[in-house]
Write a protein that holds these residues in place. Structure first.
Motif, PDB file in Angstrom:
ATOM      1  N   ILE A  80       2.760   8.836  11.966  1.00  0.00           N
ATOM      2  CA  ILE A  80       2.746   8.232  10.664  1.00  0.00           C
ATOM      3  C   ILE A  80       4.127   7.753  10.340  1.00  0.00           C
ATOM      4  N   ALA A  81       5.182   8.833  10.504  1.00  0.00           N
ATOM      5  CA  ALA A  81       6.613   8.345  10.141  1.00  0.00           C
ATOM      6  C   ALA A  81       7.078   7.313  10.869  1.00  0.00           C
ATOM      7  N   LEU A  82       6.547   7.214  12.291  1.00  0.00           N
ATOM      8  CA  LEU A  82       7.203   6.155  13.202  1.00  0.00           C
ATOM      9  C   LEU A  82       6.612   4.852  12.849  1.00  0.00           C
ATOM     10  N   ALA A  83       5.369   4.879  12.503  1.00  0.00           N
ATOM     11  CA  ALA A  83       4.642   3.660  12.296  1.00  0.00           C
ATOM     12  C   ALA A  83       5.225   3.139  10.956  1.00  0.00           C
ATOM     13  N   LYS A  84       5.624   3.960  10.086  1.00  0.00           N
ATOM     14  CA  LYS A  84       6.269   3.452   8.669  1.00  0.00           C
ATOM     15  C   LYS A  84       7.898   2.945   9.126  1.00  0.00           C
ATOM     16  N   MET A  85       8.472   3.606  10.056  1.00  0.00           N
ATOM     17  CA  MET A  85       9.842   3.290  10.240  1.00  0.00           C
ATOM     18  C   MET A  85       9.749   1.915  11.148  1.00  0.00           C
ATOM     19  N   MET A  86       8.807   1.547  11.812  1.00  0.00           N
ATOM     20  CA  MET A  86       8.585   0.436  12.694  1.00  0.00           C
ATOM     21  C   MET A  86       8.256  -0.588  12.074  1.00  0.00           C
ATOM     22  N   LYS A  87       7.585  -0.505  11.071  1.00  0.00           N
ATOM     23  CA  LYS A  87       7.262  -1.606  10.065  1.00  0.00           C
ATOM     24  C   LYS A  87       8.359  -2.127   9.517  1.00  0.00           C
ATOM     25  N   TYR A  88       9.366  -1.180   9.042  1.00  0.00           N
ATOM     26  CA  TYR A  88      10.268  -1.310   8.228  1.00  0.00           C
ATOM     27  C   TYR A  88      11.693  -2.016   8.991  1.00  0.00           C
ATOM     28  N   VAL A  89      11.949  -1.796  10.267  1.00  0.00           N
ATOM     29  CA  VAL A  89      12.879  -2.054  10.938  1.00  0.00           C
ATOM     30  C   VAL A  89      12.605  -3.128  11.999  1.00  0.00           C
ATOM     31  N   TRP A  90      11.427  -3.164  12.285  1.00  0.00           N
ATOM     32  CA  TRP A  90      10.967  -4.212  13.214  1.00  0.00           C
ATOM     33  C   TRP A  90      10.318  -5.395  12.666  1.00  0.00           C
ATOM     34  N   ILE A  91       8.876  -4.940  12.348  1.00  0.00           N
ATOM     35  CA  ILE A  91       8.085  -6.148  11.612  1.00  0.00           C
ATOM     36  C   ILE A  91       8.401  -6.715  10.369  1.00  0.00           C
ATOM     37  N   ASP A  92       9.041  -5.984   9.317  1.00  0.00           N
ATOM     38  CA  ASP A  92       9.602  -6.411   8.174  1.00  0.00           C
ATOM     39  C   ASP A  92      10.870  -7.087   8.607  1.00  0.00           C
ATOM     40  N   VAL A  93      11.694  -6.860   9.495  1.00  0.00           N
ATOM     41  CA  VAL A  93      13.107  -7.490   9.825  1.00  0.00           C
ATOM     42  C   VAL A  93      12.731  -8.976  10.397  1.00  0.00           C
ATOM     43  N   TYR A  94      11.801  -9.101  11.206  1.00  0.00           N
ATOM     44  CA  TYR A  94      11.412 -10.568  11.881  1.00  0.00           C
ATOM     45  C   TYR A  94      10.557 -11.373  10.844  1.00  0.00           C
ATOM     46  N   LYS A  95       9.847 -10.587  10.040  1.00  0.00           N
ATOM     47  CA  LYS A  95       9.534 -11.298   8.864  1.00  0.00           C
ATOM     48  C   LYS A  95      10.524 -11.877   7.892  1.00  0.00           C
ATOM     49  N   GLU A  96      11.467 -11.122   7.626  1.00  0.00           N
ATOM     50  CA  GLU A  96      12.630 -11.568   6.628  1.00  0.00           C
ATOM     51  C   GLU A  96      13.351 -12.556   7.370  1.00  0.00           C
ATOM     52  N   VAL A  97      13.772 -12.550   8.799  1.00  0.00           N
ATOM     53  CA  VAL A  97      14.357 -13.523   9.367  1.00  0.00           C
ATOM     54  C   VAL A  97      13.767 -14.652   9.923  1.00  0.00           C
ATOM     55  N   ALA A  98      12.594 -14.716  10.415  1.00  0.00           N
ATOM     56  CA  ALA A  98      11.982 -15.620  11.129  1.00  0.00           C
ATOM     57  C   ALA A  98      10.456 -16.134  10.449  1.00  0.00           C
ATOM     58  N   GLY A  99      10.140 -15.227   9.565  1.00  0.00           N
ATOM     59  CA  GLY A  99       8.844 -15.730   8.777  1.00  0.00           C
ATOM     60  C   GLY A  99       7.655 -14.899   9.190  1.00  0.00           C
ATOM     61  N   ASP A 100       6.604 -14.784   8.249  1.00  0.00           N
ATOM     62  CA  ASP A 100       5.579 -14.139   8.703  1.00  0.00           C
ATOM     63  C   ASP A 100       4.826 -14.609   9.659  1.00  0.00           C
ATOM     64  N   GLU A 101       4.878 -16.191   9.872  1.00  0.00           N
ATOM     65  CA  GLU A 101       3.903 -16.592  11.013  1.00  0.00           C
ATOM     66  C   GLU A 101       4.591 -16.329  12.275  1.00  0.00           C
ATOM     67  N   PHE A 102       5.804 -16.405  12.391  1.00  0.00           N
ATOM     68  CA  PHE A 102       6.462 -15.769  13.546  1.00  0.00           C
ATOM     69  C   PHE A 102       5.965 -14.518  14.229  1.00  0.00           C
ATOM     70  N   VAL A 103       5.712 -13.556  13.237  1.00  0.00           N
ATOM     71  CA  VAL A 103       5.385 -12.126  13.595  1.00  0.00           C
ATOM     72  C   VAL A 103       3.995 -12.214  14.161  1.00  0.00           C
ATOM     73  N   LYS A 104       3.258 -12.870  13.257  1.00  0.00           N
ATOM     74  CA  LYS A 104       1.848 -13.105  13.575  1.00  0.00           C
ATOM     75  C   LYS A 104       1.323 -13.722  14.987  1.00  0.00           C
ATOM     76  N   MET A 105       2.592 -14.723  15.229  1.00  0.00           N
ATOM     77  CA  MET A 105       2.008 -15.316  16.464  1.00  0.00           C
ATOM     78  C   MET A 105       2.467 -14.649  17.758  1.00  0.00           C
ATOM     79  N   TYR A 106       3.696 -14.072  17.562  1.00  0.00           N
ATOM     80  CA  TYR A 106       4.463 -13.391  18.945  1.00  0.00           C
ATOM     81  C   TYR A 106       4.631 -11.858  19.118  1.00  0.00           C
ATOM     82  N   CYS A 107       4.096 -11.186  18.105  1.00  0.00           N
ATOM     83  CA  CYS A 107       4.074  -9.598  18.123  1.00  0.00           C
ATOM     84  C   CYS A 107       3.082  -9.110  19.150  1.00  0.00           C
TER      85      CYS A 107
END
Length: 309
Positions: A80-107
């Motif tokens: 649980i802790a890792l899932a929350k951290m990974m969302k914060y420092v990986w998914i949400d990072v690329y969402k903030e920098v490159a956009g939500d569609e980038f994450v959806k396309m390339y994750c």
């Protein structure tokens, strides 16, 4: 002969009677029912599956493991802790920098957790994570996480591997960015001039003997970066964006021996190709990416890593 025929007839009749009375059970002997969704499963559905089509597997599944290693299941609370951290420092990072569609396309579509580190018995080296075919990322050693006192070091150029501390930046954040870089490489290749800069210094099987603090003298940001060009590329990118500018400058300084700055220059030349690759292929500014990664990494210690909200 008559007795033999009579015996066969009786046996056949009994078999028919036995078969006719023995109804087949409609229930399969195999468990075909979907496991019941718990609170964590529902959280993953909301934060990983539905928005990004990422299957976050924290339950042990030997089909998803590398049988070369002796691995154990990831702890539920630490997953649980890792899932929350990974969302914060990986998914949400690329969402903030490159956009939500980038994450959806390339994750990656699958993230698999295991509780123990994966050791190569012949070398003693540890596999911290893997990326497979642009689809799946595996993260090992989840059970090392200290939920109550998460330690994230973004200020040191070289991670502490002594075991005296458990640096989540080294074990997980940098690893995830490293493996995601491999996925991006598989989608769009980088300038092959990168491979030429340190062509004579790669150490395919001997990289484990190159200590991180000594690696910059040979033009690498870590010992592992000296394995081959693809790993070198992913290591430079992941180290650069998960360290502060002060830490990066210390790393570059380690690449200077007297008046010989060839190690430092090799790292800088490779970084420039990476910078152009991210900008030209993905419209991502590497310095903006680092700014967001380091900010969010520093904020992890303030997160509630236990509550599923």
């Amino acid at each position: 002969m008559k007795y033999i025929k009579l015996f066969l007839l009786i046996t056949f009749t009994l078999c028919l009677g036995a078969c006719s009375e023995d109804d087949l059970d409609s229930k399969s002997i195999f468990d075909t029912e979907e496991p019941k969704m718990n609170e964590f499963d529902n959280w993953l559905m909301k934060n990983y599956v539905t928005p990004y089509n990422i299957s976050f597997n924290y339950r042990y599944d030997d089909k998803e493991s590398n049988m070369e290693f002796n691995l154990i299941p990831a702890d539920y609370d630490k997953s649980i802790a890792l899932a929350k951290m990974m969302k914060y420092v990986w998914i949400d990072v690329y969402k903030e920098v490159a956009g939500d569609e980038f994450v959806k396309m390339y994750c990656p579509r699958v993230m698999q957790l295991f509780g123990s580190p994966a050791y190569y018995p012949n070398t003693g080296s540890i596999v911290m994570g893997t990326a497979e075919g642009g689809i799946k990322v595996t993260l090992n050693n989840v059970n090392v996480i200290d939920i109550e006192h998460p330690y994230i070091d973004i200020d040191s150029p070289f991670p502490d591997k002594s075991g005296s501390t458990t640096d989540l930046n080294y074990w997980f954040f940098q690893t995830m960015h490293h493996e995601f870089t491999h996925i991006l490489q598989q989608k769009k290749n980088y300038d092959t001039d990168f491979n030429l800069i340190s062509a004579g210094n790669y150490r395919a099987t001997d990289w484990i003997n190159l200590k991180d603090p000594d690696a910059p003298k040979s033009g690498f940001v870590s010992g592992y970066a000296s394995k081959e060009a693809n790993e070198d590329f992913a290591e430079i990118l992941s180290v650069y964006i998960t360290r502060t500018e002060a830490a990066w400058q210390k790393l570059l300084a380690a690449g200077v021996v007297g008046e010989d700055e060839s190690g430092k220059q090799a790292i800088l030349d490779k970084l420039e190709i990476i910078r152009e690759y991210l900008k030209g292929s993905w419209q991502i500014d590497i310095d903006e990416l680092r700014k967001v990664v380091t900010r969010r990494s520093a904020e992890v210690a303030t997160l509630d890593l236990t509550t599923l909200n």
